[in-house]
Motif scaffolding. Sequence first.
Motif, PDB file in Angstrom:
ATOM      1  N   ARG A 284     -15.848-122.615 -36.909  1.00  0.00           N
ATOM      2  CA  ARG A 284     -15.254-123.784 -36.251  1.00  0.00           C
ATOM      3  C   ARG A 284     -13.754-123.873 -36.550  1.00  0.00           C
ATOM      4  NH1 ARG A 284     -19.128-126.831 -37.171  1.00  0.00           N
ATOM      5  NH2 ARG A 284     -20.043-126.823 -35.094  1.00  0.00           N
ATOM      6  N   ARG A 285     -13.368-123.565 -37.798  1.00  0.00           N
ATOM      7  CA  ARG A 285     -11.939-123.554 -38.150  1.00  0.00           C
ATOM      8  C   ARG A 285     -11.176-122.553 -37.299  1.00  0.00           C
ATOM      9  NH1 ARG A 285      -8.551-120.288 -39.751  1.00  0.00           N
ATOM     10  NH2 ARG A 285     -10.122-118.662 -40.073  1.00  0.00           N
TER      11      ARG A 285
ATOM     12  N   LEU B 203     -12.011-121.182 -34.441  1.00  0.00           N
ATOM     13  CA  LEU B 203     -12.040-121.559 -33.026  1.00  0.00           C
ATOM     14  C   LEU B 203     -11.009-122.647 -32.731  1.00  0.00           C
ATOM     15  CD1 LEU B 203     -13.540-121.403 -30.233  1.00  0.00           C
ATOM     16  CD2 LEU B 203     -14.938-123.298 -31.064  1.00  0.00           C
ATOM     17  N   ASN B 204     -10.992-123.686 -33.525  1.00  0.00           N
ATOM     18  CA  ASN B 204     -10.083-124.806 -33.281  1.00  0.00           C
ATOM     19  C   ASN B 204      -8.621-124.388 -33.396  1.00  0.00           C
ATOM     20  OD1 ASN B 204     -12.202-126.562 -32.791  1.00  0.00           O
ATOM     21  ND2 ASN B 204     -12.322-127.268 -34.912  1.00  0.00           N
ATOM     22  N   GLU B 205      -8.303-123.554 -34.376  1.00  0.00           N
ATOM     23  CA  GLU B 205      -6.926-123.083 -34.524  1.00  0.00           C
ATOM     24  C   GLU B 205      -6.525-122.188 -33.357  1.00  0.00           C
ATOM     25  OE1 GLU B 205      -6.266-121.263 -38.325  1.00  0.00           O
ATOM     26  OE2 GLU B 205      -6.755-123.095 -39.450  1.00  0.00           O
TER      27      GLU B 205
ATOM     28  N   LYS C 272      -7.484-122.296 -30.268  1.00  0.00           N
ATOM     29  CA  LYS C 272      -7.310-123.021 -29.006  1.00  0.00           C
ATOM     30  C   LYS C 272      -5.857-123.396 -28.741  1.00  0.00           C
ATOM     31  CE  LYS C 272     -11.987-124.945 -28.648  1.00  0.00           C
ATOM     32  NZ  LYS C 272     -12.842-126.153 -28.763  1.00  0.00           N
TER      33      LYS C 272
ATOM     34  N   GLU D  51     -20.290-124.450 -28.061  1.00  0.00           N
ATOM     35  CA  GLU D  51     -18.880-124.215 -27.729  1.00  0.00           C
ATOM     36  C   GLU D  51     -18.706-123.361 -26.463  1.00  0.00           C
ATOM     37  OE1 GLU D  51     -16.503-125.710 -29.129  1.00  0.00           O
ATOM     38  OE2 GLU D  51     -17.463-126.513 -30.945  1.00  0.00           O
TER      39      GLU D  51
END
Length: 367
Positions: A197-198, A200-202, A204, A240
């Motif tokens: 998740r870390r 993926l979010n970075e 984006k 996601e």
Amino acid sequence: MNPQVKAVEYAVRGPIVLKAGEIEKELRKGIKKPFTEVIKANIGDAHAMGQRPITFLRQVVALCTYPNLLDSPSFPEDAKKRARRILQGCGGNSLGSYTASQGINCIREDVASYIERRDGGVPADPDNIYLTTGASDGISAILKILISGGGKSRTGVMIPIPQYPLYSAAISELDAIQVNYYLDEENCWALDVNELRRALNEAKAYCNPKVLCIINPGNPTGQVQNRKCIEDVIHFAWEEKLFLLADEEKESVLNNLAKKAKLTEDMLNKIPGLHCNPLQGAMYAFPRIFIPSKAIEEAKAHKMAPDMFYCMKLLEETGICVVPGSGFGQREGTHHFRITILPPVEKLKILLEKVKDFHIKFLEKYA
């Protein structure tokens, strides 16, 4: 020249292997070395390490290639039956005929049957199975379908670090965006959904992450993810809207390596300055190595990564060819190498003893 192709790197067959080839030529010319042979422990080449080929497979291939042998009493009936079935699925009953793009139908049917048995009766459709000439072509074909866009909308591909360099090479060639997520070395290279998740979010902020690659068992790390982890990853990918690309090893191959895996783990962990996590699967160990600061400085002077410098010295002094961890990716400040555990047990013991002797001398030299 295509700059994307020029940027491709493939550590498994990189500078170390080229150097090993040069040393082999020197040995053939009679040039004296501290060893008599180069041991190529850099790749999982089972046959090169002395594993005998499976007779049945060779028999079927021989029969399909030269059908006149179907009348020979030298071949068993089960091999002949399999060969006839494959030939009947080929145009003109010839192995040289063109096949459907997905591969020969009868083979896809057999693959589907195997998957159904493996998965406890969950149906598998042969029409959803594509045969490829190895993992590399399969991965490249899928990535070509998925990669698109430009700028911040360019496709991002999430890969584990450490990873098999086929992935970074394919991503580079296709001019996609590599998104790293790190396996937890302190926890036997576990895969943590929070880390996914870390990453993926970075990502984006600079690309459009579409693909999640999972290597299980890990290569080069050798860990096997448990069922809960696999379920969590699948749920994360669904949540996601990520395409899940699962790179998995054949189970029967791994079952034959348990003794060698335990031997390798035990012997490496007895060497001062080396630590090897339990080898749960795959054909490799990926030990973490302590490299003294003096050696790191010398590596910088030679414009090498510290573990590349270490592996080059290992090759030059023992004839053992392994792959530096920097070729797979690793956390900043850590150093590793990948070594295959495929050699016969007695030869594997000798190989690991040589690694031990070299490492102790290396630490003494650069202390």
